[in-house]
Each structure stands twice: as C-alpha cells, then as structure tokens.
Design an enzyme around this catalytic site. Structure first.
Site, PDB file in Angstrom:
ATOM      1  N   LYS A 207      -4.289  -3.177  -9.697  1.00  0.00           N
ATOM      2  CA  LYS A 207      -4.865  -3.749  -8.391  1.00  0.00           C
ATOM      3  C   LYS A 207      -5.782  -2.890  -7.724  1.00  0.00           C
ATOM      4  CE  LYS A 207      -1.698  -5.483  -5.396  1.00  0.00           C
ATOM      5  NZ  LYS A 207      -1.955  -5.264  -3.871  1.00  0.00           N
TER       6      LYS A 207
ATOM      7  N   ARG B 233     -11.108  -1.201  -5.720  1.00  0.00           N
ATOM      8  CA  ARG B 233     -12.280  -0.286  -5.810  1.00  0.00           C
ATOM      9  C   ARG B 233     -13.442  -0.288  -6.610  1.00  0.00           C
ATOM     10  NH1 ARG B 233      -7.582   1.250  -4.121  1.00  0.00           N
ATOM     11  NH2 ARG B 233      -7.238   3.165  -2.775  1.00  0.00           N
TER      12      ARG B 233
ATOM     13  N   SER C  10      -1.584   8.029   2.935  1.00  0.00           N
ATOM     14  CA  SER C  10      -2.181   6.767   2.614  1.00  0.00           C
ATOM     15  C   SER C  10      -3.442   6.762   2.007  1.00  0.00           C
ATOM     16  CB  SER C  10      -2.278   6.067   4.026  1.00  0.00           C
ATOM     17  OG  SER C  10      -2.840   4.885   3.734  1.00  0.00           O
TER      18      SER C  10
ATOM     19  N   GLN D 147      -5.078   4.109   1.421  1.00  0.00           N
ATOM     20  CA  GLN D 147      -5.960   2.942   2.142  1.00  0.00           C
ATOM     21  C   GLN D 147      -6.490   3.522   3.303  1.00  0.00           C
ATOM     22  OE1 GLN D 147      -3.232   0.040   3.104  1.00  0.00           O
ATOM     23  NE2 GLN D 147      -3.264  -0.758   0.909  1.00  0.00           N
TER      24      GLN D 147
ATOM     25  N   ASP E 169       4.994   2.013  -4.137  1.00  0.00           N
ATOM     26  CA  ASP E 169       5.187   0.367  -4.450  1.00  0.00           C
ATOM     27  C   ASP E 169       6.590   0.241  -5.518  1.00  0.00           C
ATOM     28  OD1 ASP E 169       3.076  -0.050  -2.625  1.00  0.00           O
ATOM     29  OD2 ASP E 169       1.521  -0.094  -4.352  1.00  0.00           O
TER      30      ASP E 169
ATOM     31  N   LYS F 161       5.006  -2.469   4.916  1.00  0.00           N
ATOM     32  CA  LYS F 161       4.407  -3.137   3.692  1.00  0.00           C
ATOM     33  C   LYS F 161       4.234  -4.520   3.803  1.00  0.00           C
ATOM     34  CE  LYS F 161       3.314   0.903   1.636  1.00  0.00           C
ATOM     35  NZ  LYS F 161       2.112   1.167   1.474  1.00  0.00           N
TER      36      LYS F 161
HETATM   37  C1  S3P Z   1      -2.878   1.122  -2.053  1.00  0.00           C
HETATM   38  C2  S3P Z   1      -2.253   2.066  -1.451  1.00  0.00           C
HETATM   39  C3  S3P Z   1      -0.766   2.122  -0.773  1.00  0.00           C
HETATM   40  C4  S3P Z   1      -0.118   1.039  -1.401  1.00  0.00           C
HETATM   41  C5  S3P Z   1      -0.666  -0.406  -1.597  1.00  0.00           C
HETATM   42  C6  S3P Z   1      -2.256  -0.198  -2.438  1.00  0.00           C
HETATM   43  C7  S3P Z   1      -4.359   1.323  -2.321  1.00  0.00           C
HETATM   44  O1  S3P Z   1      -0.884   1.607   0.445  1.00  0.00           O
HETATM   45  O2  S3P Z   1       1.225   0.878  -1.002  1.00  0.00           O
HETATM   46  O3  S3P Z   1       0.204  -1.358  -2.379  1.00  0.00           O
HETATM   47  O4  S3P Z   1      -4.792   0.604  -3.253  1.00  0.00           O
HETATM   48  O5  S3P Z   1      -4.883   2.078  -1.730  1.00  0.00           O
HETATM   49  P1  S3P Z   1      -0.941   2.726   1.760  1.00  0.00           P
HETATM   50  O6  S3P Z   1      -2.305   3.525   1.545  1.00  0.00           O
HETATM   51  O7  S3P Z   1      -0.767   2.119   2.927  1.00  0.00           O
HETATM   52  O8  S3P Z   1       0.258   3.975   1.480  1.00  0.00           O
END
Ligand code: S3P
Length: 426
Positions: free
Chosen positions: A21, A26, A163, A165, A312, A339
C-alpha cells in the site's frame, strides 16, 4: 460481517499477497509529478489507493488501469486546480502525502476524508508545511483542510516522532523549494519515499535517521514493480504460526528492513520462518516467506526503534502473543492511538472479548499468553487491520466468532477472507 467457525486442522498452500500500500501510493504520486509515463505493475487495488488515484485525477493527472497495471501520464511538478474538494476516504497516507504535493501548487485545494480520518491529527503535517510557506485556513488539525500552496522555502526539520507520513509530506513539499531540505527522525521510519525519489532522479541522500534532499529536481517517470505488502502478509504469518502442522508460502513479499520488524519479532518468539529467494525489485528487497506452524512460542518485549518497523503489524502480533508462553510487553507505541482506530484501547477491548489476557497501557499493551481463545462477537471499530487480526484470532479460537464491520477490510485487502479460506485444510 464475517463469521468464523471451528478452528481449521491446519493452513497449507501458497499465496501472493496484494501489492504494498505504501509503495503504491508513492508510485502514483511521484508518477503524477514526473515527466513521462510511469507504469506501476502489481499495484494495490483497494479503496485507499483508489482514493489517491481519484485525488490525482481531480488534479488533472491521467491514470489508466490495465489489469494489475497502472499507467500514469506524468504532468511534471505542477498540477491543475481541482474542480471540487479531494476525498482521501479512510487513507491517512493519501491525505498527508497529498498535502505535501499541494504545498507546492499555486492554487487552493480542500481535502477531506471519512469519519475515521476526520478524527486523526494533521497538525504534525500542517506545521512543517506552514514553516515552508504553505498557507492553511484556520487551525487545520483535522480534515477537511484547505491549503494554498506556492513558493516554498527549504526546511531543516527534526520530527518529534518516527513517521514516514510526516517525513514524506515534507520531502514531497521540498521538491518545490529551491535549496536543500533535511528531515531528521528519532528512529528510522519506512523509507519507500526516499528510495523511489532516488529512482525518479532526485538528488537525495540518507544518513541513518537524517534525509537530505535538493529541491527542484527534474523527475522522470520510471517503471515500478510493487512487492507484496508485508502488512498484509503479517496476518497469514500469524495464522500459520498459531496452528500446528501449517505450512504456508507467501510469494514476492517486500522485506525492506524498515518493514520487516514483524519477522524479527516472530523469530524471537520462536516461530519457524524461512526467508527464501531474496532478490530486488528496483530498489526494494523482495523474498518468499515460508512459515511452519506449531513451534512453541514465548512472550517478548517490543519498544524503541523496533516500533516503527512493525507499527502496522501490532494487531497481528498481539494475536500471536495471546498464544505465547509468558508475557509480551509492547511499549513506546502511543502512535497506535491515532491510527485508523485507537489501536491500543480498541484492540485490547476486542481481544478481551475473545478471552485474551490483555491490559492496555498508556503507550502500548501487556499480553499474558494463555492457551484457549474462545469465539465471541467482536467489532472492527472501523479499522481494517483490527478486522483482519480479529478474523485470525477467531480462527484460533474454539467456537464461533463474528467480526462486525468487517467490510472496512476493503480499504487495504478486498480479497482477504477468500485468501485466508483458500489456505484452510479442514
Ligand atoms: C505509512 C506510514 C505509517 C503507517 C501507515 C502507512 C506510510 O504511518 O502506519 O499505515 O505509507 O507512510 P505513520 O507515518 O503515521 O507512522
């Protein structure tokens, strides 16, 4: 709702889990802002990634779906103003990474999401993007958020939490800023953005927890082959590990070190797992994973730098811990509270119903392994990973388990139950 009856004799067979995913999101976003065509093979065709596709289409990007391939006609760095608000659905990655790209666009965009995503914190993204020069309406800690992008300045940013993200949103915005941006994390989070940016031609370097990116690169579309998602594979690993005589081979799974903490911890618990046929797809490592069930398992302590490597997979690991001898302690994982659900209190609440001896702590949980889960009625709490973990727990339990709200599994793994059932030997 899904109903699971008596435990299987064992699990047996081969499975190819859906595409990763994080990597699919990306590839879509980088393909959109590059020049030329990006072909994505083996993308994850699930609601979360469909949300990213729909957002990008509204921003003028042409994306064609051909079987398990996506063709993206890159627009280059600058997108078209959307005719209406973007909808990220349930997908935090869509909302947060899109904000990074929107910070560089010289127009106003509103982005929203479903009721669950509207509860998740966005300030962590908004603040660094504001420091770079993006404008937001009001407080902007929750969706819907309206952003006006444009000229950005580079940033040196120390993130308070590991993180991917946050890191990725800043790196995507940094593409639009003249000069060098750095992001430093307390622990390394998944690095798919960094690997893919390098492949698409950005000048990026990584020194452990510090990423350095030069702005305004000429990104070129590249073919991307998406490995299987470790976060989907984890549920089958848990199922196979728990049931004696099981033997399951998961094909073509991404084993990026930043994502394979679940394997390291299962090894440590005593599980019988073999990593076979290691190879690379682009810059991502891939392997087949063989799991044999029935090894005696023992409790473990998980915390610190390990947490982002398996963040996750904690719902799946909690189910395994319930069958391990002794105590499993998970700490430093307060991120779980924000989450798709509050994955500390919601997971503990639901596993308790199945007879798991689990105690919630502020930043994690303590699970005392005891034999004998019993079937019960449980709730997904609007969280796809909770629903899948509960289905696996239900399979290991005596009697009938009903998982209510299991449709939410479609956000990441539409064929999950048929895939799980295909491995059951009665
Ligand atoms: C993800 C980063 C993680 C993860 C999420 C997917 C990503 O979150 O828990 O399911 O694709 O960058 P965080 O960046 O908030 O830790």
């Amino acid at each position: 709702m899904i109903i699971i009856t008596s435990p299987p004799e064992y699990f047996s067979g081969q499975l190819k889990v859906p595409g990763d995913k994080s990597i699919t999101h990306r590839a879509l976003m980088l393909g959109a802002i590059s020049r030329g065509v990006t072909e994505i093979k083996g993308f994850l065709d699930a609601e979360d990634c469909r949300a990213t596709i729909n957002c990008l289409r509204l921003l003028g990007v042409k994306i064609n779906v051909r079987g398990n391939r996506l063709l993206i006609e890159g627009r280059g760095m600058y997108l078209k103003k959307a005719s209406k608000a973007l909808d990220a659905g349930n997908s935090g990655t869509t909302a947060r990474l899109m904000l990074g790209i929107l910070a560089g666009q010289d127009f106003e965009t509103t982005i929203s999401g479903d009721q669950y995503l509207q509860r998740r914190p966005m300030k962590r993204i908004v603040e660094p993007l504001q420091s770079m020069g993006a404008l937001f309406e009001g407080e902007s800690d929750r969706l819907p958020i309206t952003i006006k992008g444009g000229e950005l300045a580079p940033l040196n940013y120390k993130t308070p939490r590991a993180s991917a993200q946050i890191k990725s949103a800043i790196l995507l915005a940094a593409l639009y800023a003249e000069g060098v941006t750095t992001v430093e994390e307390p622990y390394q989070s998944r690095n798919h953005t960094e690997l893919m940016l390098a492949q698409f031609g950005a000048n990026i370097s990584v020194n452990e927890r510090l990423v350095t990116l030069e702005g305004r690169p000429a990104l070129e579309g590249r073919p991307v082959r998406v490995p299987g998602d470790m976060s989907a594979a984890a549920f089958f690993m848990a199922a196979a590990v728990l049931v004696p005589d099981s033997e399951v081979l998961l094909k073509d799974v991404g084993i990026n070190p930043a994502r394979r903490g679940v394997i390291d911890v299962l090894f440590q618990m005593g599980a019988d797992i073999e990593i076979q046929q290691e190879r690379r797809w682009g810059s991502e490592p891939v392997a087949d994973i063989l799991i044999r069930g029935g090894s005696p398992l023992k409790g473990v302590e998980i915390g610190g730098a390990m947490i982002p490597r398996l963040i996750d997979e904690i719902p799946a690991l909690a189910v395994v811990a319930a069958a391990a001898e002794g105590e499993t302690v998970i700490r430093d994982a307060d991120e779980l509270r924000v989450k798709e659900s509050d994955r500390i209190s919601d997971l503990a609440g639901q596993l308790l119903k199945l007879g798991v001896n689990i105690t919630e702590t502020e930043d994690g949980m303590i699970i005392k392994g005891e034999a004998g889960l019993k079937g019960a009625d449980v709730e997904s709490c609007g969280d796809h990973r909770l629903a899948m973990a509960l289905a696996v727990a239900g399979l290991a339990a005596e009697g009938e388990t009903a998982v209510y709200g299991a449709e939410i599994i479609n956000v990441s793994f539409p064929g999950f139950m048929p895939a799980l059932r295909s491995l059951i030997i009665k």
